[in-house]
Design a protein around this motif. Sequence first.
Motif, PDB file in Angstrom:
ATOM      1  N   ALA A  94       0.849  -1.205   0.000  1.00  0.00           N
ATOM      2  CA  ALA A  94       0.000   0.000   0.000  1.00  0.00           C
ATOM      3  C   ALA A  94       0.882   1.251   0.000  1.00  0.00           C
ATOM      4  CB  ALA A  94      -0.980   0.001   1.171  1.00  0.00           C
ATOM      5  N   ARG A  95       1.908   1.187  -0.832  1.00  0.00           N
ATOM      6  CA  ARG A  95       2.818   2.309  -0.997  1.00  0.00           C
ATOM      7  C   ARG A  95       2.239   3.297  -2.022  1.00  0.00           C
ATOM      8  NH1 ARG A  95       6.579  -2.424  -1.437  1.00  0.00           N
ATOM      9  NH2 ARG A  95       6.560  -2.016  -3.678  1.00  0.00           N
ATOM     10  N   PRO A  96       2.772   4.490  -2.118  1.00  0.00           N
ATOM     11  CA  PRO A  96       2.225   5.467  -3.060  1.00  0.00           C
ATOM     12  C   PRO A  96       2.162   4.929  -4.489  1.00  0.00           C
ATOM     13  CG  PRO A  96       3.728   6.542  -1.561  1.00  0.00           C
ATOM     14  CD  PRO A  96       3.840   5.074  -1.281  1.00  0.00           C
ATOM     15  N   ASP A  97       1.000   5.087  -5.101  1.00  0.00           N
ATOM     16  CA  ASP A  97       0.779   4.723  -6.509  1.00  0.00           C
ATOM     17  C   ASP A  97       0.952   3.231  -6.785  1.00  0.00           C
ATOM     18  OD1 ASP A  97       0.363   7.457  -7.243  1.00  0.00           O
ATOM     19  OD2 ASP A  97       2.542   7.745  -7.292  1.00  0.00           O
ATOM     20  N   GLN A  98       0.910   2.404  -5.758  1.00  0.00           N
ATOM     21  CA  GLN A  98       1.099   0.970  -5.983  1.00  0.00           C
ATOM     22  C   GLN A  98      -0.145   0.367  -6.629  1.00  0.00           C
ATOM     23  OE1 GLN A  98       1.812  -1.562  -2.508  1.00  0.00           O
ATOM     24  NE2 GLN A  98       3.378  -2.634  -3.682  1.00  0.00           N
ATOM     25  N   LYS A  99       0.064  -0.335  -7.727  1.00  0.00           N
ATOM     26  CA  LYS A  99      -1.018  -0.976  -8.460  1.00  0.00           C
ATOM     27  C   LYS A  99      -1.151  -2.429  -8.012  1.00  0.00           C
ATOM     28  CE  LYS A  99      -1.649   2.651 -11.169  1.00  0.00           C
ATOM     29  NZ  LYS A  99      -0.650   3.553 -10.566  1.00  0.00           N
ATOM     30  N   LEU A 100      -2.355  -2.968  -8.182  1.00  0.00           N
ATOM     31  CA  LEU A 100      -2.611  -4.360  -7.794  1.00  0.00           C
ATOM     32  C   LEU A 100      -1.668  -5.320  -8.519  1.00  0.00           C
ATOM     33  CD1 LEU A 100      -6.515  -4.396  -7.715  1.00  0.00           C
ATOM     34  CD2 LEU A 100      -5.003  -4.660  -5.739  1.00  0.00           C
ATOM     35  N   ASP A 101      -1.491  -5.127  -9.826  1.00  0.00           N
ATOM     36  CA  ASP A 101      -0.641  -6.043 -10.587  1.00  0.00           C
ATOM     37  C   ASP A 101       0.816  -5.963 -10.140  1.00  0.00           C
ATOM     38  OD1 ASP A 101      -2.798  -6.947 -12.023  1.00  0.00           O
ATOM     39  OD2 ASP A 101      -2.384  -5.731 -13.808  1.00  0.00           O
ATOM     40  N   ASP A 102       1.272  -4.752  -9.810  1.00  0.00           N
ATOM     41  CA  ASP A 102       2.654  -4.595  -9.341  1.00  0.00           C
ATOM     42  C   ASP A 102       2.866  -5.329  -8.018  1.00  0.00           C
ATOM     43  OD1 ASP A 102       3.192  -3.022 -11.542  1.00  0.00           O
ATOM     44  OD2 ASP A 102       2.831  -1.136 -10.474  1.00  0.00           O
ATOM     45  N   TRP A 103       1.924  -5.173  -7.101  1.00  0.00           N
ATOM     46  CA  TRP A 103       2.050  -5.842  -5.809  1.00  0.00           C
ATOM     47  C   TRP A 103       1.935  -7.351  -5.973  1.00  0.00           C
ATOM     48  CZ3 TRP A 103       4.204  -6.405  -1.564  1.00  0.00           C
ATOM     49  CH2 TRP A 103       3.662  -7.103  -0.475  1.00  0.00           C
ATOM     50  N   LYS A 104       1.082  -7.815  -6.874  1.00  0.00           N
ATOM     51  CA  LYS A 104       0.943  -9.259  -7.114  1.00  0.00           C
ATOM     52  C   LYS A 104       2.280  -9.861  -7.535  1.00  0.00           C
ATOM     53  CE  LYS A 104      -1.768 -12.575  -9.853  1.00  0.00           C
ATOM     54  NZ  LYS A 104      -0.646 -13.253 -10.561  1.00  0.00           N
ATOM     55  N   VAL A 105       2.965  -9.209  -8.463  1.00  0.00           N
ATOM     56  CA  VAL A 105       4.256  -9.726  -8.930  1.00  0.00           C
ATOM     57  C   VAL A 105       5.285  -9.716  -7.805  1.00  0.00           C
ATOM     58  CG1 VAL A 105       6.190  -9.276 -10.501  1.00  0.00           C
ATOM     59  CG2 VAL A 105       3.836  -9.094 -11.340  1.00  0.00           C
ATOM     60  N   GLU A 106       5.332  -8.618  -7.049  1.00  0.00           N
ATOM     61  CA  GLU A 106       6.317  -8.507  -5.967  1.00  0.00           C
ATOM     62  C   GLU A 106       6.030  -9.497  -4.848  1.00  0.00           C
ATOM     63  OE1 GLU A 106       8.467  -5.020  -3.259  1.00  0.00           O
ATOM     64  OE2 GLU A 106       6.722  -4.538  -4.486  1.00  0.00           O
ATOM     65  N   ALA A 146      -6.693   0.368  -0.549  1.00  0.00           N
ATOM     66  CA  ALA A 146      -5.985  -0.417   0.462  1.00  0.00           C
ATOM     67  C   ALA A 146      -6.705  -1.735   0.729  1.00  0.00           C
ATOM     68  CB  ALA A 146      -5.837   0.387   1.747  1.00  0.00           C
ATOM     69  N   ALA A 147      -8.041  -1.701   0.758  1.00  0.00           N
ATOM     70  CA  ALA A 147      -8.813  -2.927   0.971  1.00  0.00           C
ATOM     71  C   ALA A 147      -8.598  -3.909  -0.169  1.00  0.00           C
ATOM     72  CB  ALA A 147     -10.290  -2.591   1.124  1.00  0.00           C
ATOM     73  N   GLN A 148      -8.521  -3.400  -1.410  1.00  0.00           N
ATOM     74  CA  GLN A 148      -8.265  -4.282  -2.551  1.00  0.00           C
ATOM     75  C   GLN A 148      -6.883  -4.921  -2.463  1.00  0.00           C
ATOM     76  OE1 GLN A 148      -8.872  -1.577  -5.825  1.00  0.00           O
ATOM     77  NE2 GLN A 148     -11.092  -1.916  -5.907  1.00  0.00           N
ATOM     78  N   LEU A 149      -5.888  -4.137  -2.062  1.00  0.00           N
ATOM     79  CA  LEU A 149      -4.538  -4.674  -1.891  1.00  0.00           C
ATOM     80  C   LEU A 149      -4.510  -5.721  -0.781  1.00  0.00           C
ATOM     81  CD1 LEU A 149      -2.594  -1.321  -2.263  1.00  0.00           C
ATOM     82  CD2 LEU A 149      -2.206  -3.336  -3.683  1.00  0.00           C
ATOM     83  N   TYR A 150      -5.239  -5.447   0.288  1.00  0.00           N
ATOM     84  CA  TYR A 150      -5.299  -6.398   1.408  1.00  0.00           C
ATOM     85  C   TYR A 150      -5.953  -7.709   0.964  1.00  0.00           C
ATOM     86  CZ  TYR A 150      -6.593  -8.498   5.853  1.00  0.00           C
ATOM     87  OH  TYR A 150      -6.749  -9.376   6.888  1.00  0.00           O
ATOM     88  N   GLU A 151      -7.073  -7.622   0.279  1.00  0.00           N
ATOM     89  CA  GLU A 151      -7.777  -8.836  -0.151  1.00  0.00           C
ATOM     90  C   GLU A 151      -6.936  -9.639  -1.138  1.00  0.00           C
ATOM     91  OE1 GLU A 151     -11.317  -6.978  -1.543  1.00  0.00           O
ATOM     92  OE2 GLU A 151     -12.348  -7.107   0.402  1.00  0.00           O
ATOM     93  N   LEU A 152      -6.228  -8.948  -2.024  1.00  0.00           N
ATOM     94  CA  LEU A 152      -5.325  -9.641  -2.943  1.00  0.00           C
ATOM     95  C   LEU A 152      -4.229 -10.374  -2.172  1.00  0.00           C
ATOM     96  CD1 LEU A 152      -4.313 -10.159  -5.872  1.00  0.00           C
ATOM     97  CD2 LEU A 152      -2.970  -8.050  -5.643  1.00  0.00           C
ATOM     98  N   THR A 153      -3.709  -9.714  -1.151  1.00  0.00           N
ATOM     99  CA  THR A 153      -2.665 -10.321  -0.311  1.00  0.00           C
ATOM    100  C   THR A 153      -3.167 -11.604   0.333  1.00  0.00           C
ATOM    101  OG1 THR A 153      -1.716  -8.137   0.119  1.00  0.00           O
ATOM    102  CG2 THR A 153      -1.143  -9.910   1.655  1.00  0.00           C
ATOM    103  N   GLN A 154      -4.389 -11.569   0.862  1.00  0.00           N
ATOM    104  CA  GLN A 154      -4.944 -12.765   1.504  1.00  0.00           C
ATOM    105  C   GLN A 154      -5.116 -13.893   0.496  1.00  0.00           C
ATOM    106  OE1 GLN A 154      -4.887 -12.187   4.819  1.00  0.00           O
ATOM    107  NE2 GLN A 154      -4.348 -10.177   4.014  1.00  0.00           N
ATOM    108  N   ASP A 155      -5.614 -13.565  -0.681  1.00  0.00           N
ATOM    109  CA  ASP A 155      -5.862 -14.599  -1.700  1.00  0.00           C
ATOM    110  C   ASP A 155      -4.565 -15.268  -2.137  1.00  0.00           C
ATOM    111  OD1 ASP A 155      -8.555 -13.977  -1.601  1.00  0.00           O
ATOM    112  OD2 ASP A 155      -8.513 -12.727  -3.421  1.00  0.00           O
ATOM    113  N   ILE A 156      -3.537 -14.456  -2.386  1.00  0.00           N
ATOM    114  CA  ILE A 156      -2.278 -15.008  -2.893  1.00  0.00           C
ATOM    115  C   ILE A 156      -1.576 -15.847  -1.832  1.00  0.00           C
ATOM    116  CG2 ILE A 156       0.044 -14.386  -3.681  1.00  0.00           C
ATOM    117  CD1 ILE A 156      -1.212 -11.981  -5.120  1.00  0.00           C
TER     118      ILE A 156
END
Length: 394
Positions: free
Chosen positions: A173-185, A227-237
Motif C-alpha cells: 500500500a505504498r504510493p501509486d502501488q497498483k494491484l498487478d505490481d504488488w501481485k508480482v512482488e 488499500a482494501a483491494q490490496l489487502y484482499e489480494l494479499t490474503q488470496d495469494i
Amino acid sequence: MSEISNQDDGTPGFGIYVHWPFCAAKCPYCDFNSHVRHRTVDQEAFAAGFEREIAHMAALQPNRPVTSVFFGGGTPSLMEPATVGTILEAIHSHWRVEDGIEITLEANPTSVEADRFSGYRAAGVNRVSLGVQSLRDEQLKFLGRMHSADEAIAAIGIARDLFPRLSFDMIYARPDQKLDDWKVELEQAISLAADHLSLYQLTIEPDTPFYDLHKKGRFAIPDHEQAAQLYELTQDITEAAGLPAYEISNHAIPGHESRHNLTYWRSGTWAGIGPGAHGRLDMNDGRHALATKRHPESWLDDVQDNGHALVEDETLSDADLADEMLLMGMRLREGVDLNRYTQTTGIAIDPIRLQDLKGHGMVESWTDEQGRPRLRATPAGWLVLDAVIADLAA
C-alpha cells in the motif's frame, strides 16, 4: 542450538523481549524507539546493563518457564554475537528455558550484518526476522532503507541456510502501488520465503518524517478502497501459496507461527528488557503493565544505579485487561477464547452487541479442537477491525 518445537498447546506462554535501540539510520516511516549514534556503542556496558535488568525482572517473575525470546529494535543485527550470547546466558541463568523454545532476532539485510548470522546461530538464535520491506530498489530508496533488493535476496538465502526458521517483512500500500505490481512482488517474496511472512500496509505515524511529508502533500498513499483491494489480494495469494494469515498482517505455514508474537496476541505475559521496552507481568495484585526509560544512555545510567530502569508500573483494571484481550486477540484467525476472557476479566461480552455484529457479518463464534468457545472476526470484519473491537468493548 536447538531447533524450535512445532508443538503449540494454544496457551499464551511467557516471553522475554529484549530491545536493542540503535539503528544505522532512522527510516522515515518508523515511530519505534530507535536512535542513531555516530560513535561506537559500548556493547560491553549495555550487555552488563541487560544482565542487571534481567536479574531484576526475574526477581519480579521467578521460576517461570520461558517459551520465547525476541530481540527487537532498533536494529538488533548491529549487536555483536557475543552481546547476544551474554544476554541469552543471563536469561538461562535466571529463568527455566526448555529445549525447543523460539529465539528470534530482527535483522537488516545489509551484507555486513548478514556476515554476523553464523555468530548469532552459534549464540543460540534459531529464528531470524529480516526487515526486507520491498524487493524493488526504487521503493527501498523511498522507504529510506540502506540495502538493495539484491542484498535482501542474498541475506534471505544466507538466513535460510543457517536458521531453522525465517520470516521477513514487506510493506505494501505504498504510493501509486497498483494491484498487478504488488501481485508480482508478493509472488516473488513467496518464492523466496521459508515458513513465515509479515506483510504490513504502510501507515503514516505522527512524529515521523513521512507524517510531515504526507501532510504537505509530497506523496499520497492508497485510499481506504484501494488499500482494501490490496489487502484482499494479499490474503488470496498467500492462502493459495500455503501461507494463510493467522493474524491480520502475519502469514505462516501452519505450525510455523511466531511463538513470541502469539504471546502478545493471546494476552500472555512477558518481561520487557532494555531501553523503552514494555512488559506485562502477573503479580499478586493482578496484571502489571511495565515500561522502561526510553533514552538508551539514561536507561543504562539507571540500570547501573538501581538494577533496572522502570519508569511505569501500572496495575491494570479488569476493564483495561478486557480491552487488551479484545484488541490483541481479535487480530488472530483463532480469535479470543471466550471462557478465558470472562475468567480473566470477570466481564462478559454484551450479547446484544455481539448478535448485531454477527448479523452484519463482522464476527463469528466457533469451537476449537479443545472444545473452547471462541469469537473471531470474519474476513469482512478484519477490514474494519478497529470499529469491530470498539463495538465489542463498548
